[in-house]
Write an enzyme that holds these catalytic residues in place. Structure first.
Site, PDB file in Angstrom:
ATOM      1  N   LYS A  51      14.998  21.642  -0.836  1.00  0.00           N
ATOM      2  CA  LYS A  51      16.391  21.212  -0.630  1.00  0.00           C
ATOM      3  C   LYS A  51      16.456  20.195   0.508  1.00  0.00           C
ATOM      4  O   LYS A  51      17.176  19.194   0.434  1.00  0.00           O
ATOM      5  CB  LYS A  51      17.279  22.423  -0.323  1.00  0.00           C
ATOM      6  CG  LYS A  51      17.565  23.279  -1.555  1.00  0.00           C
ATOM      7  CD  LYS A  51      18.225  24.613  -1.217  1.00  0.00           C
ATOM      8  CE  LYS A  51      18.302  25.488  -2.475  1.00  0.00           C
ATOM      9  NZ  LYS A  51      18.860  26.817  -2.224  1.00  0.00           N
TER      10      LYS A  51
ATOM     11  N   GLN B 130      20.392  30.679   2.504  1.00  0.00           N
ATOM     12  CA  GLN B 130      19.524  30.995   1.356  1.00  0.00           C
ATOM     13  C   GLN B 130      19.561  32.497   1.060  1.00  0.00           C
ATOM     14  O   GLN B 130      19.407  33.321   1.960  1.00  0.00           O
ATOM     15  CB  GLN B 130      18.090  30.522   1.651  1.00  0.00           C
ATOM     16  CG  GLN B 130      17.114  30.689   0.503  1.00  0.00           C
ATOM     17  CD  GLN B 130      17.418  29.820  -0.720  1.00  0.00           C
ATOM     18  OE1 GLN B 130      18.020  28.745  -0.600  1.00  0.00           O
ATOM     19  NE2 GLN B 130      17.019  30.257  -1.890  1.00  0.00           N
TER      20      GLN B 130
ATOM     21  N   ASP C  19      27.724  26.053  -1.666  1.00  0.00           N
ATOM     22  CA  ASP C  19      27.157  26.920  -2.703  1.00  0.00           C
ATOM     23  C   ASP C  19      28.240  27.390  -3.679  1.00  0.00           C
ATOM     24  O   ASP C  19      27.922  27.889  -4.760  1.00  0.00           O
ATOM     25  CB  ASP C  19      26.555  28.173  -2.056  1.00  0.00           C
ATOM     26  CG  ASP C  19      25.035  28.109  -1.947  1.00  0.00           C
ATOM     27  OD1 ASP C  19      24.411  27.558  -2.863  1.00  0.00           O
ATOM     28  OD2 ASP C  19      24.498  28.630  -0.960  1.00  0.00           O
TER      29      ASP C  19
HETATM   30  N1  GUN Z   1      18.970  31.814  -3.951  1.00  0.00           N
HETATM   31  C1  GUN Z   1      18.712  31.541  -5.243  1.00  0.00           C
HETATM   32  N2  GUN Z   1      19.560  30.589  -5.704  1.00  0.00           N
HETATM   33  C2  GUN Z   1      20.364  30.255  -4.669  1.00  0.00           C
HETATM   34  C3  GUN Z   1      21.422  29.323  -4.519  1.00  0.00           C
HETATM   35  O1  GUN Z   1      21.833  28.608  -5.437  1.00  0.00           O
HETATM   36  N3  GUN Z   1      21.976  29.273  -3.277  1.00  0.00           N
HETATM   37  C4  GUN Z   1      21.579  30.075  -2.262  1.00  0.00           C
HETATM   38  N4  GUN Z   1      22.221  29.964  -1.101  1.00  0.00           N
HETATM   39  N5  GUN Z   1      20.604  30.949  -2.371  1.00  0.00           N
HETATM   40  C5  GUN Z   1      19.995  31.039  -3.569  1.00  0.00           C
END
Ligand code: GUN
Length: 294
Positions: free
Chosen positions: A53, A97, A120
């Site tokens: 990311k 995350q 998110d």
């Molecule tokens: N863990 C797995 N997918 C995601 C996501 O799209 N966002 C976040 N914050 N954590 C994740």
């Protein structure tokens, strides 16, 4: 029929090129989108997602603020950091995350994020707005699925969509997005889950199948109608001694067999994954534009 591959990596690259131009134009107006990424603990899969990311941010010119915290971090310490980022004008998006270590309450952490920085789309304010069709940050994975479908010219309107999996991250929001009254939705949606009776009978009726359960071979060729569109959100590690790292990644779909029946199919890796990350960039840029317009 042998399916055409929906190339998520290529679509993501195309979208990132558009974002790079947009971020460059924003910089001329002194607007630099900023994303704070917060990772608690040392889970290797999460570490790798977070690093990707941040690399994506660098690629398009978004400022990324890296926060790696020890697994023992308390919920109070994490929320204090979120509040710092809520109040930092350089930060337009906050990504914590998931999953978080067991001693931390995920909902309380998500509630602490300013909904205007919730890139998110997990905060109840954004979930509620999405549900009633108001403008909101849409969660990245389901939003990426919708983009993949529309960019591949799949007709969603009127389609029978079967989603397997009812998570808050994918299944529930995707179902919501696809039943909205707009041209990239208007689908008839069935959500299947662990207590569904006779999964195959539902999947066989689907024009579009979305598998998002995290279990290998959940969708097999006998369940798939000829010409169906198959979207595989699953990412599973299976042991593979021929690989240097000892495993390979596969989805929830029996890819080799299902691709002989489907009209379109996403691979794993290289399907939905790159789109999830791309939609995060999209939300961060939108957030920066909204903050600048205030
Ligand atoms: N863990 C797995 N997918 C995601 C996501 O799209 N966002 C976040 N914050 N954590 C994740």
């Amino acid at each position: 029929m042998t399916a055409q591959i929906i190339d998520g990596k290529k679509t993501a690259q195309e979208m990132k090129a558009e974002f790079r131009d947009e971020v460059a134009k924003l910089k001329e107006k002194d607007i630099v989108p900023g994303l704070a990424v917060i990772l608690v603990g040392e889970d290797p899969a999460s570490q790798s997602y977070v690093t990707s990311k941040e690399r994506d941010c660098a690629e398009v010119g978004i400022y990324s603020d890296d926060n790696r915290l020890l697994a023992e971090t308390t919920q109070e310490e994490l929320i204090a950091l979120i509040e710092e980022k809520n109040n930092d004008p350089k930060i337009n998006g906050i990504l914590v995350q998931l999953p978080l270590p067991k001693h931390i309450n995920e909902s309380e952490v998500i509630f602490a994020i300013n909904p205007e920085k919730d890139v998110d789309g997990f905060h109840p304010i954004n979930v509620g707005k999405m549900m009633i069709g108001e403008k909101a940050f849409l969660p990245c994975t389901p939003h990426g699925v919708v983009h993949l479908l529309t960019r591949s010219n799949v007709t969603i309107e009127g389609a029978n969509v079967v989603i397997i999996g009812r998570s808050n991250l994918v299944g529930k929001p995707l179902a919501n997005m696809l039943i909205q009254k707009n041209k990239n939705a208007n689908a008839t949606v069935t959500v299947c889950h662990t207590r569904t009776k006779d999964l195959a009978s539902h999947v066989k009726r689907a024009d579009i199948i979305v598998a998002a359960v995290g279990r290998v071979n959940t969708v097999t060729a006998d369940m798939v109608k000829d010409g169906a569109v198959v979207i595989d959100v699953g990412v599973n590690r299976v042991e593979d001694a021929t690989k240097k790292r000892g495993y390979r990644l596969v989805g929830d779909v029996d890819y080799e067999a299902v691709k002989e029946k489907a009209s379109l199919i996403t691979p794993v890796p290289g399907g939905v994954g790159p789109m999830t990350r791309t939609m995060l960039l999209y939300n961060t840029i939108e957030s920066a534009k909204a903050a600048a317009a205030k």
